[in-house]
Structure formats: C-alpha cells, structure tokens
Design a protein around this motif. Structure first.
Motif, PDB file in Angstrom:
ATOM      1  N   GLU A 150      18.641  32.546  65.403  1.00 48.32           N
ATOM      2  CA  GLU A 150      19.582  31.457  65.133  1.00 48.32           C
ATOM      3  C   GLU A 150      20.998  31.999  64.923  1.00 48.32           C
ATOM      4  OE1 GLU A 150      16.592  28.313  62.910  1.00 48.32           O
ATOM      5  OE2 GLU A 150      17.409  29.957  61.713  1.00 48.32           O
ATOM      6  N   THR A 204      27.623  19.535  61.117  1.00 53.51           N
ATOM      7  CA  THR A 204      26.343  18.971  61.555  1.00 53.51           C
ATOM      8  C   THR A 204      26.615  17.791  62.479  1.00 53.51           C
ATOM      9  OG1 THR A 204      25.315  19.672  59.492  1.00 53.51           O
ATOM     10  CG2 THR A 204      24.141  18.008  60.771  1.00 53.51           C
ATOM     11  N   THR A 215      23.004  21.934  63.083  1.00 57.29           N
ATOM     12  CA  THR A 215      24.093  22.410  62.230  1.00 57.29           C
ATOM     13  C   THR A 215      24.637  23.680  62.867  1.00 57.29           C
ATOM     14  OG1 THR A 215      23.228  21.439  60.199  1.00 57.29           O
ATOM     15  CG2 THR A 215      24.694  23.338  59.960  1.00 57.29           C
ATOM     16  N   THR A 266      21.214  25.921  63.542  1.00 58.07           N
ATOM     17  CA  THR A 266      19.884  25.578  63.021  1.00 58.07           C
ATOM     18  C   THR A 266      19.622  24.145  63.462  1.00 58.07           C
ATOM     19  OG1 THR A 266      21.007  25.067  60.937  1.00 58.07           O
ATOM     20  CG2 THR A 266      19.811  27.148  61.062  1.00 58.07           C
ATOM     21  N   SER A 268      16.977  20.550  64.228  1.00 61.22           N
ATOM     22  CA  SER A 268      15.932  19.706  63.634  1.00 61.22           C
ATOM     23  C   SER A 268      14.567  19.905  64.277  1.00 61.22           C
ATOM     24  CB  SER A 268      16.338  18.230  63.730  1.00 61.22           C
ATOM     25  OG  SER A 268      16.640  17.880  65.061  1.00 61.22           O
ATOM     26  N   HIS A 271      13.687  22.653  61.593  1.00 59.10           N
ATOM     27  CA  HIS A 271      13.959  22.530  60.149  1.00 59.10           C
ATOM     28  C   HIS A 271      14.161  21.078  59.762  1.00 59.10           C
ATOM     29  CE1 HIS A 271      14.722  26.880  60.007  1.00 59.10           C
ATOM     30  NE2 HIS A 271      15.501  26.723  61.063  1.00 59.10           N
ATOM     31  N   THR A 274      18.828  21.026  58.082  1.00 59.95           N
ATOM     32  CA  THR A 274      19.455  22.050  58.931  1.00 59.95           C
ATOM     33  C   THR A 274      20.584  22.790  58.201  1.00 59.95           C
ATOM     34  OG1 THR A 274      20.831  20.317  59.918  1.00 59.95           O
ATOM     35  CG2 THR A 274      18.839  20.942  61.118  1.00 59.95           C
TER      36      THR A 274
END
Length: 767
Positions: A150, A204, A215, A266, A268, A271, A274
């Motif tokens: 990431e 985001t 994000t 990051t 969805s 996570h 995010t």
C-alpha cells in the motif's frame, strides 16, 4: 522509423537527454507497479508541457456509461474504466520564488531516467538553469514497495550549485483527477474527507456508482545534507479533494535539501476504516525507515528474478527486451489476490479498460504457471469460476438459455462491458480460451482437483453455449457458426472462422471427456454438479452431434484450412507488396477498406495451430504458416510471439529471431506508434513463451517435459527456469549443447529431441 532513444542495457531502461516530445512515451516505459497499485513515470514537480497523468489501483473501476451512435439490443450499459486514481506523488518546488518546471527552464542538462529492473527502483536526475539564474542539480528515487504494497516512497534531492537559496517543497495529495478517456466528461471520484496531522495528510474519496473508497495518504520528512530537519509544514492549499503542505528550507551554495515522501492508498476492498489503515501503513513504513525500505525492495525483487529471469548472452537488446517484459508482468500481477487479474495495459495507461481479456488465459497463464507456484495460476482459473453466474447472465442477455455461459470480452466483475458490437458479440472465441486454460493447467501442473471442484461447471456452461451458437446448415449437412470475429479483428461478421469452429468442437469434446472422468473417479462431485446444472445424457448427445459434424472451410487448391468462408474472395496481395507508406493500415486506411483486405491483424488460423499443435503434422503447420504469414501485418501486440514460436518450430531461426525482437521490444522501440498510451502487458507473456516454447521448444506431453532447443545465431547462450510440479528445472542452451539442472527432491525425466534424459537433483546434465 521505430524510436530508438532507450539505451541498450542488460538490467536497466535508460533515457539520456531531455526531449519534451518523448515525455509521454517515457511516462509509459518507466512506469512502476507492485501488483496492488502502479503509476506512470510522471514528474513529481509541476510540468506545463505535454503529459499524461496516471496512477492506478488494482481492482478499482468505474462503469462509464456506454456511448454509441445507434443502440442495439444486448449492448452492455457501461464500459468498465480503469480509474485514474488520486495523485500522491506530487511535490511542487519553488526556489527563490520561482516554480521549477522543466518546460520553462533556460536549460536542462545531464537529464537521465533509469528504471532499474533488477531492484524495482526508478531514478531520475538532471541539472537545470532556472529563469532566475539559479543552477540546480536534482536527484529523484521512487519505488512502490513489494513488501508493504500500500506504500510508495519518493526521495527528492535538490543541490543548489551557484548561490544560497530558499527552497519551498510543496508536497500534495489530490483526488481531483479525471480520466482522459471518459465518455461523458464525468468525474469518477467523489470527495469524502480531507484530514491532516503533523506531517501526514489523508484525502478520502469514493467512486461514484461503484462506491469503492480509497484513502490517499502522504507523510513527509525534510532533510538538509542528509539530516532530518524539524520544520513544521504550513497548509498551503486545502479543498474538498486536495491538500498541500509547504516546507521552507534555506540552504547554502553546494548544500542539498531533500524531501522523503511516503504515499499510497488504502482501499475499502481491504479495510473497513481506510483512514485508520492509512495511519497504520505510514507507521509501519516510518518504523522500517527509508534506507531499509530501499534494501527490502532490492531483496524482494531479487527473489522474483531468482525464478523468473531469462538470461541471454551476447545480445544486449534481446536481453533488455525480455527482462523488461518479465519485469512489467511482475509489476502488474503477483498472484496474491484472486479478485485481481491482468489488464492489457496494467498500471501504465487507461486504454482498453477492464481488468481481464482472453489474453490472460491464452498468453499469461503459462508464464505464471512456470515462474510462480501453481496456486497463482489456480487463482486465475478461480477468477473465472467465481464469475460463472455472470457469464450465464451475459449469454442470457443475448438469448441463450439453459445455463449456457458466454464469458465477457472485457470485464471487471464478470459482467460484459465492452461495447463494440463486432468484438463484444462476435469475438466469442474467448470462451474457448477459458476452456483451453483449464486443460493447459491440468496438463502442466498435473493437478486435476480443480476440474471436479470448479472447472467442470465452467466447461459445461461453455459447451452449452457452443451447442446453441452453432447452426445446422441443410445446405452443407453440417453445423456452421455464423457471424463471428476471429482473433483477426480485421475481419468482422464472417462465417465459419476456422479457429472459432475448431475451438467449439474441441471444447465440446473435452467437456464430455471430463464429465466421464469425473463420473468415474469423483462420484460425489459428479452428483453435486449434475444436480446443480441439470444435465442429462440426451443433452450431451445433442452436443456431440454438433462436435462430430462441425464444418471447417478448406481450400483444395491451397491445401489449407481457410480462415473463414470468404477468404479466397479477397484480392490476395501480400504484405511485402504493400506500399510501406500505407502502414500501419489501422492508422492509414478506412475500416471499410481494412475489412475487405486480406490483411491479418494477428495469428488467427495459426492461433489454432498454436493451441492444438499436436492435432496437426509439421507439414500442415508449414503449409498454413507459409500461406497466412505473408498476409499478416502483426498490428496486434499478440501476433509476433505466436509467429516466433511457430517459425522456431519450423527451424526458421532468422524469422523466429526477428519476430522475437519485435515482440520483446514492441514498446521499447514503439513499433505500433502508440506507446504513450501505455504498455502492452499481456503480450509480454507471449514474449516469454517465444523463448521458452519457441527457442527452448518446451512442451508438456504425457506428464513429462519435452525440449527441442534451438538458438539464434546472434546469441552465445540463453537460460530459463521452469517450476514444473514443484521442482525447479534450469535449462541453459549454448550453440552446441544444452545443460539441465534441478532444484528439487527427486529426479525427473525430460525428453530432449525425443530422447529421454534423467535429471538428478543438484547435478548437471549436458546434452
């Protein structure tokens, strides 16, 4: 003329000298990726010249509403766009009040880019004289971490050469991006929040319609002469979808100021929160530190190369070409996530959209099977099994019934989203490539378990499609397949494309064979599948009637299978008699003229001879190669590799070598004059095949590896490794001998030019 500014080098892609006309091409060629994200080699600092900004996140897409002049029933409602993702690499630079912009500098010298493929690191450096008289030297290092996928890292250093200066670093994160190829000028990202904390910032945004949340983050450290400075950022810009910091540094003549920027995404898909995930990703990367991240990157790439490298001795351009191809394949897909696939442009551009084509099954699976472990290839097969319901739905939209499956030409989620009629609904041979990949996986790995678990359901859906798509011709007293486009997209809506008809027959025969095998050996799976798909012997007998009585167009005069019914009606002028100024025809001719011409975009009938080589004699291959290749313009990236393999099989090494150079350097030398749009990732797997299957002559027959090694006269030697059933075989070919060595537990037999040789672990066998 092909471009030739890339310097030949065994391990690096190198450009020297700044030329604004080359910027977009280089942005493609120097792209970086780590399987989870990637980006074009855009400059970090502001650039007012021509550029194609591009960052991409694997698996995230936007359903761009279809745009056509005349809506036809069955059209997909959208085209899945590979999304241009928020930009985290940006670092605007101001020195003594003037913005650094290479398009506006008085002079730029010592400009150099290097993509170090061995280490997975991109370097750029230059000297510039700015309009305010300042002279600077800049060095930039950038990489996308393979271990922390990431996170990306930039180290941007500026040395002031001729006076003291005040440097302002302005790093930013910007979600206000757009796709160049948007159909309706729509924005694809909706801003959600912008947050900042000390040296960190988080933007985001969520995609409209598909609601993926990402994000995009950054964290910055300022250094002078290598030691970290305690300078707090000023927020210089903050909008709904962008945040920029500003760091002011005073340096003396000869001193170096730098910014180390961590950034990335990051999402969805991985996570729930995010922003929290982004904070953790930054924390992890900071804890490891810049220098160690750099070392870890080198180690991770060394591990990939250990297995996937192909060495070529005595021909630097050929060596650079194959490594570039292998490098880009690994940057695009590493096999860690079965939700992902191999898009034709990878992370290097927007063109084509979608994340998978038939290229994956026809060209990419062999590379991933042989250079990774079989689980990676199994994931690619599972991807299609997971989308079987959508394939049945796609067929249903076109009027097919009873669980017939038509896999999409282009997709992100299994739904067809390609919207050119003659390709979307006529290029149905893609269905056959998916069945062939199941066969190919079993042949290579020996792992049959995939078929009773998942594969047989896919095969049944495909066989049902072919049975329904064939038409019984009372005129011929045979089954025909009408209105198709074969792999040669320079013929649309033709009848009885040989490759399509042959695949259809093979798919049905192969499916029936697997049904019988599963019935005899996996009775539990057999009962489960039959009750689920509701298949009986009567239906199977109807399939068999189609396969047994399939029509193949054939010319007695030329003693070849015809590419399609009307091929001989064309004016058969060969490519070498075509005026060079007319090439490439796809950029010089009208579509109408192309469709009436005999010119072949890529291997079509010969693609069938490639897949089913053991169904035909070498004499038949030679006859078909000699008939079709002279009409082939190779304007598809997928064409030269198949021809290289077949020329090698026929012992025509000069031709094989020419095709190999063309496939391996397709982008580096920009053969098709379109590299600025992005790279041809999936055809790069074909390049790997042209060495391993073409020059190495590797085949799998009766559960054993066979080789017929050949070597171009331009090479002193070449070597590659194959992970065959969890044992690693290294093959090294020289002009007068071939060496085999094995990393594994038990000896394996290999056949060289038909003769059996036993290769023992950790010992060298010379043939």
């Amino acid at each position: 003329m092909n471009q030739d500014y890339i310097k030949p080098d065994n391990w690096s892609i190198i450009e020297e000298g700044f030329d604004a006309e080359r910027v977009k091409s280089s942005e493609s060629l120097f792209s970086i990726g780590n399987g989870a994200m990637g980006q074009r080699a855009n400059f970090e600092e502001y650039y007012s010249g021509k550029t194609f900004q591009g960052s991409y996140i694997a698996g995230i897409y936007y359903p761009d509403k279809t745009k056509v002049g005349w809506w036809k029933n069955g059209y997909p409602e959208y085209f899945a766009k590979v999304l241009n993702a928020p930009n985290w690499i940006g670092i605007n630079i101001e020195i003594n009040g003037e913005n650094l912009d290479l398009a506006k500098c008085v002079s730029v010298s010592n400009f150099k880019r290097e993509l170090n493929m061995k280490e997975g690191i991109y370097y750029r450096s230059f000297n510039a004289k700015m309009q305010n008289g300042l002279e600077i030297a800049v060095k930039v290092t950038r990489f996308l971490s393979l271990d922390l996928d990431e996170v990306g890292v930039i180290n941007y250093e500026i040395t002031i050469l001729n006076s003291d200066a005040k440097i302002v670093f302005k790093p930013y994160v910007d979600a206000g991006v757009h796709n160049e190829d948007a159909n309706w000028e729509e924005k694809f990202w909706e801003p959600i929040s912008v947050e900042n904390l000390s040296h960190e910032a988080f933007v985001t945004a969520r995609t409209f319609k598909t609601h993926f949340t990402a994000t995009t983050f950054m964290q910055n450290t300022i250094l002078v002469n290598g030691s970290a400075q305690n300078i707090n950022p000023v927020i210089s810009e903050k909008t709904a979808d962008k945040i920029a910091f500003s760091y002011e540094v005073s340096v003396g003549k000869g001193q170096t100021a730098s910014i180390q920027k961590l950034g990335g995404y990051t999402i969805s898909m991985n996570h729930e929160n995010t922003v929290e995930a982004a904070k953790k990703a930054i924390e992890k990367a900071k804890h490891i530190g810049y220098n160690q991240l750099l070392e870890d990157q080198k180690t991770a790439w060394a591990k990939i190369w250990e297995m996937s490298d192909i060495t070529i001795d005595g021909d630097v351009k050929a060596q650079q070409g194959i490594r570039f191809n292998i490098f880009q394949l690994n940057q695009t897909y590493l096999g860690k996530d079965s939700r992902l696939n191999i898009g034709p442009k990878g992370f290097t551009g927007e063109k084509y959209g979608g994340s998978t084509y038939w290229d994956t099954e026809a060209y990419c699976i062999p590379f991933y099977m042989a250079t990774k472990d079989q689980q990676v290839a199994r994931n690619l097969l599972a991807y299609r099994y997971n989308q079987l319901d959508k394939a049945i739905e796609n067929a249903g939209k076109l009027g097919f019934t009873n669980g017939a499956a038509l896999y999409p030409m282009v997709t992100m989620n299994g739904e067809e989203c390609h919207n050119e009629w003659e390709i979307t609904f006529e290029e149905i041979h893609r269905n056959g490539a998916i069945a062939f990949a199941i066969f190919n996986y079993h042949r290579f790995t020996g792992d049959y378990s995939y078929i009773p678990e998942k594969g047989l359901e896919v095969l049944i859906g495909i066989a049902r499609f072919w049975h329904q798509r064939a038409t019984y011709s009372t005129y011929r007293n045979q089954y025909v397949i009408l209105g198709v486009t074969g792999p040669n997209e320079y013929e649309n809506n033709v009848n009885n494309n040989f490759y399509t008809n042959y695949l259809a027959k093979w798919c049905i025969d192969y499916t029936i064979e697997q049904i019988n095998k599963v019935q005899n050996e996996y009775s539990g799976d057999y009962s489960r599948i039959m009750s689920k798909v509701n298949l009986d012997d009567v239906e199977i007998s109807h399939w068999k009637a189609v396969a047994d009585n399939m029509y193949f167009p054939y010319s007695e005069e030329h003693d070849v299978y015809l590419q399609q019914d009307g091929f001989l009606d064309k004016e058969l002028v060969k490519v070498h008699d075509l005026d060079k100024s007319q090439r490439p025809i796809n950029q010089k001719w009208s579509w109408d003229r192309i469709l009436r011409s005999p010119y072949i975009k890529q291997a079509d009938t010969l693609q069938g001879f490639y897949f089913f080589e053991d169904h035909f004699s070498k004499e038949q291959l030679e006859k078909h190669f000699d008939f079709y290749e002279p009409f082939t313009v190779h304007e598809s990236s997928l064409s030269p590799c198949v021809h290289s393999i077949q020329a090698a099989t026929l012992g025509r090494m000069e031709q094989a070598y020419t095709f190999y150079l063309r496939t391996s350097r397709l982008d580096l030398d920009d053969y098709n004059k379109e590299v600025e749009e992005g790279l041809h990732i999936t055809s790069m797997a074909g390049t790997w095949m042209s060495i391993v299957e073409g020059f190495g002559g590797m085949r799998v027959k009766n559960n054993a590896l066979h080789f017929e090694p050949r070597i171009p006269k331009e090479w002193d030697g070449y070597s590659f490794k194959i992970n065959f059933r969890n044992q690693i075989l290294k093959v090294a070919v020289q002009q007068n001998e071939t060496n085999f060595s094995l990393e594994g537990e038990t000896a394996i037999p290999v056949f060289v030019n038909g003769k059996e040789v036993l290769v023992e672990p950790n010992s060298l066998v010379t043939v």
